[in-house]
Scaffold this motif. Structure first.
Motif, PDB file in Angstrom:
ATOM      1  N   ASP A  51     -27.822 -27.627  10.397  1.00  0.00           N
ATOM      2  CA  ASP A  51     -26.727 -26.646  10.468  1.00  0.00           C
ATOM      3  C   ASP A  51     -25.398 -27.279  10.883  1.00  0.00           C
ATOM      4  O   ASP A  51     -24.373 -26.590  10.954  1.00  0.00           O
ATOM      5  N   LYS A  52     -25.379 -28.586  11.165  1.00  0.00           N
ATOM      6  CA  LYS A  52     -24.146 -29.243  11.610  1.00  0.00           C
ATOM      7  C   LYS A  52     -23.596 -30.155  10.503  1.00  0.00           C
ATOM      8  O   LYS A  52     -24.335 -30.551   9.591  1.00  0.00           O
ATOM      9  N   THR A  53     -22.300 -30.494  10.622  1.00  0.00           N
ATOM     10  CA  THR A  53     -21.661 -31.310   9.586  1.00  0.00           C
ATOM     11  C   THR A  53     -21.235 -32.654  10.178  1.00  0.00           C
ATOM     12  O   THR A  53     -20.682 -32.699  11.285  1.00  0.00           O
ATOM     13  N   PHE A  54     -21.504 -33.722   9.421  1.00  0.00           N
ATOM     14  CA  PHE A  54     -21.191 -35.074   9.889  1.00  0.00           C
ATOM     15  C   PHE A  54     -20.320 -35.796   8.862  1.00  0.00           C
ATOM     16  O   PHE A  54     -20.604 -35.744   7.669  1.00  0.00           O
ATOM     17  N   TYR A  55     -19.259 -36.418   9.354  1.00  0.00           N
ATOM     18  CA  TYR A  55     -18.381 -37.228   8.508  1.00  0.00           C
ATOM     19  C   TYR A  55     -18.437 -38.655   9.040  1.00  0.00           C
ATOM     20  O   TYR A  55     -18.484 -38.875  10.253  1.00  0.00           O
ATOM     21  N   LEU A  56     -18.384 -39.624   8.110  1.00  0.00           N
ATOM     22  CA  LEU A  56     -18.352 -41.022   8.542  1.00  0.00           C
ATOM     23  C   LEU A  56     -16.902 -41.406   8.847  1.00  0.00           C
ATOM     24  O   LEU A  56     -16.000 -41.088   8.060  1.00  0.00           O
ATOM     25  N   LEU A  57     -16.685 -42.072   9.988  1.00  0.00           N
ATOM     26  CA  LEU A  57     -15.321 -42.434  10.398  1.00  0.00           C
ATOM     27  C   LEU A  57     -14.634 -43.324   9.369  1.00  0.00           C
ATOM     28  O   LEU A  57     -13.447 -43.179   9.098  1.00  0.00           O
ATOM     29  N   SER A  58     -15.405 -44.275   8.794  1.00  0.00           N
ATOM     30  CA  SER A  58     -14.797 -45.229   7.860  1.00  0.00           C
ATOM     31  C   SER A  58     -15.804 -45.591   6.774  1.00  0.00           C
ATOM     32  O   SER A  58     -16.984 -45.800   7.077  1.00  0.00           O
ATOM     33  N   PRO A  59     -15.342 -45.719   5.511  1.00  0.00           N
ATOM     34  CA  PRO A  59     -16.290 -46.133   4.448  1.00  0.00           C
ATOM     35  C   PRO A  59     -16.813 -47.547   4.672  1.00  0.00           C
ATOM     36  O   PRO A  59     -17.795 -47.954   4.057  1.00  0.00           O
ATOM     37  N   GLY A  60     -16.142 -48.301   5.566  1.00  0.00           N
ATOM     38  CA  GLY A  60     -16.581 -49.682   5.817  1.00  0.00           C
ATOM     39  C   GLY A  60     -17.764 -49.783   6.767  1.00  0.00           C
ATOM     40  O   GLY A  60     -18.245 -50.877   7.043  1.00  0.00           O
ATOM     41  N   LEU A  61     -18.249 -48.652   7.243  1.00  0.00           N
ATOM     42  CA  LEU A  61     -19.337 -48.698   8.240  1.00  0.00           C
ATOM     43  C   LEU A  61     -20.714 -48.867   7.570  1.00  0.00           C
ATOM     44  O   LEU A  61     -21.593 -48.010   7.675  1.00  0.00           O
ATOM     45  N   ILE A  62     -20.842 -49.959   6.865  1.00  0.00           N
ATOM     46  CA  ILE A  62     -22.121 -50.291   6.220  1.00  0.00           C
ATOM     47  C   ILE A  62     -22.467 -51.726   6.591  1.00  0.00           C
ATOM     48  O   ILE A  62     -21.664 -52.628   6.379  1.00  0.00           O
ATOM     49  N   CYS A  63     -23.660 -51.922   7.133  1.00  0.00           N
ATOM     50  CA  CYS A  63     -24.096 -53.277   7.478  1.00  0.00           C
ATOM     51  C   CYS A  63     -24.879 -53.847   6.292  1.00  0.00           C
ATOM     52  O   CYS A  63     -25.986 -53.378   6.004  1.00  0.00           O
ATOM     53  N   PRO A  64     -24.338 -54.845   5.594  1.00  0.00           N
ATOM     54  CA  PRO A  64     -25.017 -55.364   4.401  1.00  0.00           C
ATOM     55  C   PRO A  64     -26.396 -55.933   4.711  1.00  0.00           C
ATOM     56  O   PRO A  64     -27.305 -55.862   3.872  1.00  0.00           O
ATOM     57  N   ASN A  65     -26.580 -56.467   5.901  1.00  0.00           N
ATOM     58  CA  ASN A  65     -27.884 -57.039   6.247  1.00  0.00           C
ATOM     59  C   ASN A  65     -28.945 -55.969   6.450  1.00  0.00           C
ATOM     60  O   ASN A  65     -30.105 -56.139   6.094  1.00  0.00           O
ATOM     61  N   MET A  66     -28.516 -54.862   7.037  1.00  0.00           N
ATOM     62  CA  MET A  66     -29.457 -53.759   7.245  1.00  0.00           C
ATOM     63  C   MET A  66     -29.862 -53.120   5.906  1.00  0.00           C
ATOM     64  O   MET A  66     -30.909 -52.498   5.812  1.00  0.00           O
TER      65      MET A  66
END
Ligand code: SF4
Length: 302
Positions: free
Chosen positions: A248-263
């Motif tokens: 029921d809650k909404t989440f936005y990512l602060l930055s599109p760069g928040l991706i860890c390529p290793n993960m």
């Protein structure tokens, strides 16, 4: 095989191998779905140590699988992608740390769990992003050499001003690149959302947050808060659990760069291959493992 067939095969192999699959919060959704438990690195290592299965398939990066091996030496620990490492953990080596210790002979070395077993073995005590403040407060000496994350270290220095924190210059390539200008833009778009940020972000981003915490603390905060909207300042994989647990809650990512390529290297296919071929096994020198365990145990006593 299509995705559903791979998932079925993984479940069969898991039984045959007497394995448990654990996934870090930053893993891709498909991998989180086939895992027995999702969490941060320390919670997963503790879970593995208390689990009776003979094989641990650790879906994360190398230092996490090493931590599981440090705590569970009798078990076979597998990392599905051999090259899934952590650039921040690689920013400090045991040799460089030994040299730095000579410059600060009275300092206590606190190492973030995002470090190799060799670096843990050279340190006095470990910490996580959840307990770093408590760990530093528990030390009676004033001088602390904090490795490798300068951003977590400077956040701790702000929260524990009575200590003299000497910062190593490491950083997380994913969190460090978030800019405070991005905060202003996202705040304008979602003025009624709370900003929850990981302390691996830079100081100006952390200072702008409504809440600062580890992935687990962010997940717990979003669950218990009555607010409906959140801007998330940590790796995007955490959105899987946030959305699943709070439909029921909404989440936005602060930055599109928040991706860890290793993960993101670990996929359903790599999980299947790892269980099928029993690869890639983590092995540690026993002397290093025992010394590294001392640093982890000292933290666990707090
Ligand atoms: S998110 Fe940052 S600290 Fe975590 S594994 Fe990736 S590079 Fe390392």
């Amino acid at each position: 095989m299509d995705k559903n067939q791979i998932k079925e095969e993984i479940i069969k192999l898991k039984k045959q191998r007497d394995a448990v699959i654990v996934a870090h919060n930053y893993q891709v959704d498909d991998v989180q779905e086939v895992s027995d438990v999702i969490g941060d690195s320390l919670a997963l290592s503790k879970y593995c140590a208390n689990n009776s299965k003979k094989v641990i398939l650790f879906c994360g990066v190398d230092f996490m699988a090493e931590s599981a091996k440090i705590l569970s030496p009798e078990k076979k620990v597998l990392l599905p992608e051999k090259d899934a490492g952590c650039p921040m953990a690689d920013m400090v080596t045991a040799e460089a740390l030994r040299e730095e210790k000579k410059k600060h002979p009275g300092a206590v070395v606190v190492c973030y769990i995002n470090s190799s077993a060799h670096v843990k073995a050279e340190s006095d005590i470990c910490c996580t992003s959840s307990n770093a403040i408590d760990v530093v407060k528990s030390i009676k000496e004033k001088d602390i050499l904090f490795v490798p994350d300068q951003n977590l270290g400077s956040y701790v220095a702000k929260m524990v001003p009575e200590k003299n924190i000497i910062l190593w210059k490491g950083f997380c390539i994913t969190h460090h690149r978030v800019k405070v200008e991005e905060v202003s833009k996202v705040r304008e778009l979602h003025p009624d959302a709370l900003l929850l940020v990981h302390p691996e972000c830079q100081k100006d981003v952390v200072d702008a947050a409504d809440f600062v915490g580890s992935t687990k603390q962010i997940i717990d905060y979003a669950k218990s808060s009555s607010n409906q909207k959140y801007i998330i300042g940590t790796e995007m994989g955490v959105l899987y659990k946030l959305k699943r647990d709070n439909p029921d809650k909404t989440f936005y990512l602060l930055s599109p760069g928040l991706i860890c390529p290793n993960m993101k290297k670990t996929s359903l296919n790599s999980v299947y291959n790892a269980l099928n071929e029993m690869k890639y096994e983590i092995n540690l020198d026993e002397e290093v493992r025992i010394k590294a365990k001392r640093s982890l145990d000292r933290m666990l006593q707090i």
